[in-house]
Design a protein around this motif. Structure first.
Motif, PDB file in Angstrom:
ATOM      1  N   MET A   1      21.804 -24.057  49.549  1.00 12.09           N
ATOM      2  CA  MET A   1      21.965 -25.313  50.259  1.00 12.09           C
ATOM      3  C   MET A   1      21.252 -25.235  51.594  1.00 12.09           C
ATOM      4  N   ILE A   2      20.712 -26.381  52.057  1.00 15.75           N
ATOM      5  CA  ILE A   2      19.987 -26.453  53.324  1.00 15.75           C
ATOM      6  C   ILE A   2      20.752 -27.366  54.274  1.00 15.75           C
ATOM      7  N   ILE A   3      21.051 -26.870  55.476  1.00 18.29           N
ATOM      8  CA  ILE A   3      21.718 -27.688  56.498  1.00 18.29           C
ATOM      9  C   ILE A   3      20.854 -27.669  57.747  1.00 18.29           C
ATOM     10  N   ASP A   4      20.271 -28.837  58.045  1.00 24.15           N
ATOM     11  CA  ASP A   4      19.362 -28.957  59.177  1.00 24.15           C
ATOM     12  C   ASP A   4      19.294 -30.435  59.560  1.00 24.15           C
ATOM     13  N   ASP A   5      19.335 -30.742  60.853  1.00 23.17           N
ATOM     14  CA  ASP A   5      19.324 -32.157  61.255  1.00 23.17           C
ATOM     15  C   ASP A   5      17.935 -32.783  61.197  1.00 23.17           C
ATOM     16  N   GLU A   6      16.889 -31.972  60.980  1.00 25.27           N
ATOM     17  CA  GLU A   6      15.534 -32.503  60.895  1.00 25.27           C
ATOM     18  C   GLU A   6      15.111 -32.658  59.441  1.00 25.27           C
ATOM     19  N   ARG A   7      14.856 -33.910  59.042  1.00 26.24           N
ATOM     20  CA  ARG A   7      14.486 -34.165  57.641  1.00 26.24           C
ATOM     21  C   ARG A   7      13.209 -33.426  57.267  1.00 26.24           C
ATOM     22  N   LEU A   8      12.215 -33.419  58.158  1.00 27.75           N
ATOM     23  CA  LEU A   8      10.952 -32.745  57.851  1.00 27.75           C
ATOM     24  C   LEU A   8      11.159 -31.246  57.656  1.00 27.75           C
ATOM     25  N   ALA A   9      12.059 -30.663  58.427  1.00 26.10           N
ATOM     26  CA  ALA A   9      12.354 -29.234  58.271  1.00 26.10           C
ATOM     27  C   ALA A   9      13.011 -28.969  56.921  1.00 26.10           C
TER      28      ALA A   9
ATOM     29  N   ASP B   1      12.662 -30.818  54.204  1.00 24.70           N
ATOM     30  CA  ASP B   1      11.641 -31.031  53.164  1.00 24.70           C
ATOM     31  C   ASP B   1      10.696 -29.836  53.059  1.00 24.70           C
ATOM     32  N   GLU B   2      10.300 -29.295  54.219  1.00 27.90           N
ATOM     33  CA  GLU B   2       9.384 -28.155  54.209  1.00 27.90           C
ATOM     34  C   GLU B   2      10.037 -26.932  53.583  1.00 27.90           C
ATOM     35  N   LEU B   3      11.315 -26.699  53.890  1.00 24.50           N
ATOM     36  CA  LEU B   3      12.005 -25.557  53.308  1.00 24.50           C
ATOM     37  C   LEU B   3      12.172 -25.731  51.803  1.00 24.50           C
ATOM     38  N   ARG B   4      12.480 -26.934  51.367  1.00 27.28           N
ATOM     39  CA  ARG B   4      12.550 -27.197  49.920  1.00 27.28           C
ATOM     40  C   ARG B   4      11.211 -26.855  49.257  1.00 27.28           C
ATOM     41  N   ARG B   5      10.115 -27.276  49.892  1.00 23.44           N
ATOM     42  CA  ARG B   5       8.782 -27.017  49.325  1.00 23.44           C
ATOM     43  C   ARG B   5       8.523 -25.516  49.229  1.00 23.44           C
ATOM     44  N   LEU B   6       8.868 -24.783  50.279  1.00 22.81           N
ATOM     45  CA  LEU B   6       8.645 -23.338  50.266  1.00 22.81           C
ATOM     46  C   LEU B   6       9.502 -22.638  49.215  1.00 22.81           C
ATOM     47  N   LEU B   7      10.693 -23.138  48.998  1.00 22.43           N
ATOM     48  CA  LEU B   7      11.598 -22.506  48.029  1.00 22.43           C
ATOM     49  C   LEU B   7      11.149 -22.731  46.582  1.00 22.43           C
ATOM     50  N   LEU B   8      10.254 -23.694  46.350  1.00 27.61           N
ATOM     51  CA  LEU B   8       9.722 -23.905  45.003  1.00 27.61           C
ATOM     52  C   LEU B   8       8.947 -22.690  44.500  1.00 27.61           C
ATOM     53  N   GLU B   9       8.501 -21.854  45.445  1.00 26.25           N
ATOM     54  CA  GLU B   9       7.768 -20.638  45.071  1.00 26.25           C
ATOM     55  C   GLU B   9       8.697 -19.542  44.553  1.00 26.25           C
ATOM     56  N   HIS B  10       9.997 -19.794  44.583  1.00 28.52           N
ATOM     57  CA  HIS B  10      10.983 -18.804  44.149  1.00 28.52           C
ATOM     58  C   HIS B  10      11.835 -19.426  43.041  1.00 28.52           C
ATOM     59  N   PRO B  11      11.367 -19.349  41.787  1.00 26.72           N
ATOM     60  CA  PRO B  11      12.023 -20.065  40.688  1.00 26.72           C
ATOM     61  C   PRO B  11      13.462 -19.641  40.408  1.00 26.72           C
ATOM     62  N   TRP B  12      13.884 -18.488  40.883  1.00 28.48           N
ATOM     63  CA  TRP B  12      15.264 -18.060  40.678  1.00 28.48           C
ATOM     64  C   TRP B  12      16.217 -18.690  41.692  1.00 28.48           C
ATOM     65  N   VAL B  13      15.646 -19.484  42.620  1.00 27.36           N
ATOM     66  CA  VAL B  13      16.440 -20.192  43.628  1.00 27.36           C
ATOM     67  C   VAL B  13      16.535 -21.660  43.242  1.00 27.36           C
ATOM     68  N   SER B  14      17.742 -22.207  43.295  1.00 23.55           N
ATOM     69  CA  SER B  14      17.966 -23.618  42.986  1.00 23.55           C
ATOM     70  C   SER B  14      18.636 -24.295  44.178  1.00 23.55           C
ATOM     71  N   VAL B  15      17.960 -25.271  44.786  1.00 19.55           N
ATOM     72  CA  VAL B  15      18.529 -26.018  45.908  1.00 19.55           C
ATOM     73  C   VAL B  15      19.485 -27.067  45.344  1.00 19.55           C
ATOM     74  N   VAL B  16      20.772 -26.877  45.573  1.00 21.80           N
ATOM     75  CA  VAL B  16      21.786 -27.760  44.981  1.00 21.80           C
ATOM     76  C   VAL B  16      22.194 -28.883  45.911  1.00 21.80           C
ATOM     77  N   GLY B  17      21.797 -28.815  47.177  1.00 23.43           N
ATOM     78  CA  GLY B  17      22.164 -29.888  48.096  1.00 23.43           C
ATOM     79  C   GLY B  17      21.653 -29.621  49.492  1.00 23.43           C
ATOM     80  N   GLU B  18      21.793 -30.635  50.340  1.00 21.19           N
ATOM     81  CA  GLU B  18      21.402 -30.494  51.729  1.00 21.19           C
ATOM     82  C   GLU B  18      22.274 -31.395  52.595  1.00 21.19           C
ATOM     83  N   ALA B  19      22.267 -31.118  53.889  1.00 17.60           N
ATOM     84  CA  ALA B  19      23.061 -31.887  54.835  1.00 17.60           C
ATOM     85  C   ALA B  19      22.322 -31.928  56.166  1.00 17.60           C
ATOM     86  N   ALA B  20      22.616 -32.997  56.954  1.00 17.92           N
ATOM     87  CA  ALA B  20      21.897 -33.206  58.200  1.00 17.92           C
ATOM     88  C   ALA B  20      22.726 -32.888  59.438  1.00 17.92           C
ATOM     89  N   ASN B  21      24.000 -32.540  59.244  1.00 22.08           N
ATOM     90  CA  ASN B  21      24.841 -32.227  60.400  1.00 22.08           C
ATOM     91  C   ASN B  21      26.022 -31.374  59.959  1.00 22.08           C
TER      92      ASN B  21
END
Length: 232
Positions: free
Chosen positions: A4-12, A14-34
């Motif tokens: 899960m990603i928790i960061d108040d910056e949407r661009l941050a 999105d960028e982390l989601r993009r970088l995590l695509l390079e690691h197929p054993w990782v699954s982003v199940v959700g995110e939060a802004a605060n």
């Protein structure tokens, strides 16, 4: 691994989601802004690893962790250098400086990469996050010898530390494994694995000695239960 990603910056995020695509054993199940969204999403999604921003508008990543009964593994993300974390005794998994460097991200993730025999599963760490004043700790439950009630707070005994946890003993007891932790009095719960000595006490009670030379008394009634559980 559920992330899960928790960061108040949407661009941050999105960028982390993009970088995590390079690691197929990782699954982003959700995110939060605060912080509040993060607490809700962690409760609903039970991630195994959280990428957590240190500074957010409604509080810090440390505030979020302090509000959890049991903390997942954490990789802090911050735009500040390491000095931002030096004031904290936080044994976090790792921290990443923004903008995140892909090789550093891979290095941090490798610490959580499941072994082949795990079939992709990562066991829960069984840790609690404690914030007492300006100091913070990630503590494995197995390393805690004693929980002691102090009103609506609980003092936690581990190593040479005795911080206060902003949670009542009743709240904690509901989360603890009854096979490992036992309430020995109205105000104390002990880690049975920390018991190093047992001595009789007046009126049929017991005195337990725990790691760190802590001594805890038990009433006759609770001593009977202890004997039955441990076949004494």
């Amino acid at each position: 691994m559920r992330v899960m990603i928790i960061d108040d910056e949407r661009l941050a995020r999105d960028e982390l989601r993009r970088l995590l695509l390079e690691h197929p054993w990782v699954s982003v199940v959700g995110e939060a802004a605060n912080v509040q969204e993060g607490l809700q999403q962690i409760a609903a999604l039970a991630p195994e690893l959280v990428f957590l921003d240190v500074h957010m508008p409604d509080g810090s990543g440390f505030d979020l962790l302090a509000a959890l009964a049991q903390a997942p593994a954490v990789i802090f993300t911050t735009a500040y250098d390491r000095y931002a974390l030096r004031a904290f005794d936080v044994s976090a998994l790792d921290y990443l400086l923004k903008p995140i460097d892909p090789p550093r991200l891979a290095q941090a993730l490798d610490k959580r990469r499941p072994a082949p025999q795990d079939a992709g599963a990562v066991a829960a760490d069984g840790k609690v996050f404690i914030k007492d004043g300006e100091r913070c700790w990630f503590v494995a439950l197995d390393d805690i010898a004693l929980f002691e009630s102090e009103g609506n707070y609980t003092r936690v005994y581990f190593d040479n530390h005795r911080p206060l946890l902003l949670r009542s003993l009743v709240q904690l007891e509901a989360r603890l494994d009854a096979a490992k932790f036992m309430r020995v009095s109205r105000s104390r719960i002990v880690n049975l694995a920390s018991v190093t000595g047992i001595a009789p006490a007046p009126a049929g009670g017991m005195t337990l000695t725990l790691h760190g030379d802590l001594r805890v008394g038990m009433s006759r009634r609770r001593a009977l239960v202890f004997r039955q559980l441990n076949r004494l």
